[in-house]
Every structure is written in structure tokens, then in C-alpha cells.
Enzyme design. Structure first.
Site, PDB file in Angstrom:
ATOM      1  N   LYS A  79       0.844  -1.198   0.000  1.00 58.92           N
ATOM      2  CA  LYS A  79       0.000   0.000   0.000  1.00 58.92           C
ATOM      3  C   LYS A  79       0.879   1.248   0.000  1.00 58.92           C
ATOM      4  CE  LYS A  79      -3.925   2.012   2.552  1.00 58.92           C
ATOM      5  NZ  LYS A  79      -4.826   1.842   3.701  1.00 58.92           N
ATOM      6  N   SER A 154      -9.648   1.995   2.930  1.00 61.78           N
ATOM      7  CA  SER A 154      -8.763   2.697   2.027  1.00 61.78           C
ATOM      8  C   SER A 154      -7.784   1.786   1.282  1.00 61.78           C
ATOM      9  CB  SER A 154      -7.968   3.742   2.812  1.00 61.78           C
ATOM     10  OG  SER A 154      -7.155   3.126   3.805  1.00 61.78           O
ATOM     11  N   SER A 178      -9.993  -0.506   7.147  1.00 61.62           N
ATOM     12  CA  SER A 178      -9.447  -0.309   5.802  1.00 61.62           C
ATOM     13  C   SER A 178      -8.725  -1.503   5.217  1.00 61.62           C
ATOM     14  CB  SER A 178      -8.505   0.905   5.793  1.00 61.62           C
ATOM     15  OG  SER A 178      -9.244   2.091   5.931  1.00 61.62           O
TER      16      SER A 178
END
Length: 485
Positions: A79, A154, A178
């Protein structure tokens, strides 16, 4: 079966037996990305030169008969809010469009030490603020199961990349759900470890008392292997917990006989899609058939979790994001007349609407005259929410419920309704506020879209959570379902 569909343990065996090379795996990953990412939009930055160099080094070690880590040669995505030395790290924000870190975060270093092949950096909601991946400054990631739907957020890029078969696993971060919510939407496994189990050093902070790094994988066993690699005390992180790290894979016995499961009635009540509830109740039948028992339990402060979370997380965000001022790194406004204008213009141009919204909310909650009424009261309610979990775990080994109240919604459907977007996290937020571990695993389909089952455990009892999730997985086929891209 293609190499990227193999489990981590199968890849280790194939590499050791010289039936497959790490270089071939890296090539397979980049071919898959070339075939699918124009539609999925999961990656922000590719690391082709670095990945192939790491793969070649791993192949050399194996050829010389050296013992290698179980993750050696495995292609992974990271990420884009986890810093990686020399590899662009943007947090999906214009503010960090040009930022190349000069150091690795702890988890990045641990993956490098394990000889993982880092394929690239994955899209996300800007600074991890969002639940749909539509808040990225660069692109909106699509759900591989339906390209007109969101992958969740996210960590939507991380979940989508794993679901699309672009990488064997990915790292995400979880502040209020997330990792788990996008895992649910994309039909993969997502694990949020206990707060403090995995170092946050090198994770660009959103809300420091909530953020936690964890894996997204295609199976529970793979999640156990990745957690083994990234867990552990880190002196560089003041919130890191100095606890012993068990062998997580060894805990996957398949035996849940006598396991006591609590089902919070608030998690399967109003607002939960009937088809999602049906899949969760069917999962309970599977656990019953394996010798586990379950009862309904009440978590009375659940209704306050969303308001509590957004006050606390936004307050911490307003403090953490103050460092982005256009002076030391990141985007800087052109030709400001003075220092205040530099701050104002840089932040106005660099931050997107959702980030600005949360900074404003957090600054208001922390301001003189409002601190006691909002921030301090939210901290007190957080304590009550944690006490709900403490009391439940006096009676039960794990808690169980849906990960999200619905399946993935359509792109653009909620982007103009922040409150509706926030309510998607109603079942994951309480876990984050309490700091306990939880995993989302696939438990069925509703109208052709994945449904996630959330298993919640006591602090630092990842072994119990993984054991229960693995047992369910071994007696169902849901984790083997793949989107047709």
C-alpha cells in the site's frame, strides 16, 4: 493452476524443487498487471527493475542450495502509505506526488529481509481517508468482481490486486476497517492484527492510536505466513508491543471443537443486507457442525462507535497532517508572497476534499472550548466500547458477524454523501477502537458479489482468530472463488 494462484507454501516448494523460479514469478505478475490493470487500476507505481533484481538474487541463493524464507521470491504489493526506500510513496495524494523515501519502513525492511519481491505500490484513498478508493488523487481502483463497483477502502488497491491475481499477497493498513472492508468487497482474506503487534514505523500516519498494518491474501494460511514475517517488537515505534510471537501457521489445526462464539446482535440487526445476514448465519451452521457453540451477545455501545471514531481519527489526522506544509518535502506552492501564504496554498493545492473535511472536523474538535465536549467525551466512549469487548471475551473465545453491512456499492453512488460512506464501516470501527485483532474471510456471494465474515479475537490472540478462520475455510469453497476478469 497458474503460479500466481498457488499458495505461499506451494510456491516455496516449487521454488525449492527448481520447478519454478522467482524471476518467472515476477514476470508472471507483470504480465498479469499488463493484462488487467488498465481495467482494475490497482497500482500507482511499478518496481520492475528492483523486483527483477530481487528475484534474480533469490534464484541465485536457491541455486547455491541456501535456505530461504518461506516468502522468498513471492511477488507482493505494498500500500502506498508504507515507505519504501527509493520507491515513490505518495499516499495517493498530490502532496507527495514527487516523494521518494530515503529509508524503508520496518515492515518494508522485514519483507526485503525475507526476500519478498516487491512488485509495486498500490492505490488507496488519499492518506487512508475513505472507504471506496474514490478519494485517490490519481485514479479510482475498480472491484475485479464488477468493474462498475468500488473495491472498498482505504486499502482498495491492495485488495483488488490480490483478487485480480496480480500479486500473491499485499500489505494494507487498517484504521477503522481499511483492510477488512475491502477484503470483504473483493472476496479475499484481510487481517487486522492487534494494535502494537506490527510496527507502524514507516507507515504515514493517519490516526496514530488506530493505524495498524496487516496482510491481504487469498487464504488464511497465507495470512499466517505474512503475519509471521511482519509481526514483532520494534524499538523505532513507541507503540510497539514487546510480546512473544508464536508460530501462526502451526496454530492452523482445523480444530474448533469447544470454541465459544459470541454473535453481537447489533452486528446482524437493522441496516445489514438480508443476504449478507443469511450468509453469516450459514457460516455459523458450519462452525456448529465442527463442534463450536454460539450465543447471541449484546455490545451496547456499538451505536456510538462511528461518531466516536470520526471525532478521534479526524482529531489525530489534523495533528498528524500538520507536517505537510510545503516546506520540508512534498508539493510546494509556486511564488507565495509570504510564509502563511505558502502554507495555505500548498495545503489547498495538495490535499483533496475528504482530507480537508477531516482536518477541519479534527481541528474543530480539538479547539479551545470544544475539546472537552467532543474529543475528551469521545475518548471516554472509546473506553466504554473497549469494555464491551472485555466483557464479551470473559464468556467467548471469538466474536463473529459480517465484515460490512452490504456488498460492494457502485462507483459514484456514495461519494457525495460522506455520512453514508462512513456508515459502511459501522461493523469494523468498534474493533479498531478496542485495538483487538480481526480477520475478514469470504463466506459466500450475494447477487454475485462477495460477502465477508468477520472473526474478532482477544488482544494478541491472533492464533485463535486464524485457527477459527482456517477451520471454516477448510470446510467451505468460498475462498477459491475468483472474479472473471
Amino acid at each position: 493452476m497458474t503460479p500466481l494462484e498457488m499458495s505461499i507454501s506451494e510456491l516455496k516448494q516449487a521454488l525449492t524443487d527448481r520447478k519454478l523460479s522467482a524471476s518467472e514469478l515476477a514476470d508472471a505478475s507483470y504480465r498479469r498487471i499488463a493484462e488487467t490493470d488498465e481495467r482494475v487500476q490497482a497500482f500507482l507505481t511499478l518496481n520492475e527493475e528492483g523486483a527483477r533484481e530481487q528475484a534474480s538474487l533469490t534464484d541465485g541463493r536457491i541455486a547455491q542450495g541456501e535456505a530461504v524464507d518461506i516468502l522468498a521470491g513471492v511477488p507482493a504489493g505494498i500500500k502506498d502509505n508504507i515507505v519504501t526506500e527509493g520507491l515513490r510513496t505518495t499516499c495517493a495524494s498530490r502532496f507527495l506526488d514527487n516523494y521518494k523515501p530515503i529509508y524503508d519502513g520496518t515492515v518494508s525492511r522485514k519483507l526485503r529481509d525475507a526476500q519478498v519481491v516487491t512488485i509495486g505500490k498500490l492505490n488507496m484513498d488519499e492518506f487512508a481517508m475513505g472507504g471506496s478508493n474514490e478519494n485517490s488523487a490519481f485514479k479510482s481502483t475498480r472491484n475485479p468482481w464488477d468493474l462498475e463497483r468500488v473495491p472498498g477502502g482505504s486499502s482498495g488497491g491492495s485488495a483488488a490486486a490480490v483478487a485480480a491475481g496480480q500479486v500473491s499477497f499485499a500489505l494494507g493498513s487498517d484504521t477503522g476497517g481499511s483492510i477488512r472492508q475491502p477484503a470483504s468487497y473483493c472476496g479475499v482474506v484481510g487481517l487486522k492484527p492487534t494494535y502494537g503487534l506490527v510496527s507502524r514505523f514507516g507507515l504515514v500516519a493517519f490516526a496514530s492510536s488506530l493505524d495498524q498494518i496487516g496482510p491481504l491474501t487469498r487464504s488464511v494460511e497465507d495470512a499466517a505466513h505474512v503475519l509471521q514475517a511482519i509481526a514483532g517488537y520494534d524499538k523505532m515505534d513507541s507503540t510497539s508491543a514487546d510480546v512473544s510471537i508464536p508460530d501462526y501457521a502451526e496454530a492452523l489445526t482445523g480444530d474448533v471443537k469447544g470454541l465459544r462464539i459470541g454473535v453481537p446482535k447489533e452486528y446482524i440487526g437493522q441496516g445489514v443486507d438480508p443476504k449478507v445476514k443469511e450468509a453469516v448465519l450459514a457460516a455459523l451452521n458450519v462452525f456448529e457442525s465442527l463442534g463450536a457453540t454460539w450465543e447471541e451477545v449484546s455490545m451496547p455501545h456499538t451505536d456510538y462507535a462511528v461518531a466516536t471514531y470520526y471525532l478521534l481519527a479526524s482529531s489525530e489526522a489534523s495533528s498528524n497532517l500538520a507536517r505537510f506544509d510545503g516546506v520540508r518535502y512534498g508539493v510546494r506552492a509556486d511564488n507565495p508572497d509570504n510564509l502563511l501564504q505558502l502554507y495555505h496554498e500548498s495545503r489547498s493545492q495538495g490535499f483533496g476534499p475528504e482530507v480537508k473535511r477531516r482536518i477541519m472536523l479534527g481541528t474543530y474538535a480539538l479547539s479551545s472550548g470544544y475539546y472537552d465536549a467532543y474529543y475528551l467525551k469521545a475518548q471516554k466512549v472509546r473506553t466504554l466500547i473497549k469494555q464491551d469487548f472485555d466483557e464479551a471475551f470473559n464468556q467467548y473465545d471469538i466474536l463473529l458477524g459480517p465484515t460490512a453491512p452490504t456488498t460492494a456499492f457502485r462507483l459514484g453512488e456514495q461519494i457525495d454523501d460522506p455520512l453514508a460512506m462512513y456508515l459502511n464501516d459501522i461493523l469494523t470501527i468498534p474493533v479498531s477502537l478496542a485495538g483487538v485483532p480481526a480477520i475478514s474471510i469470504p463466506c459466500g456471494l450475494a447477487d454475485g458479489l462477495p460477502v465477508g465474515l468477520q472473526l474478532i479475537g482477544k488482544a494478541f490472540q491472533e492464533t485463535t482468530v486464524l485457527r477459527a478462520a482456517h477451520a471454516f475455510e477448510q470446510h467451505t469453497e468460498y475462498h477459491k472463488l475468483r472474479p472473471q476478469l
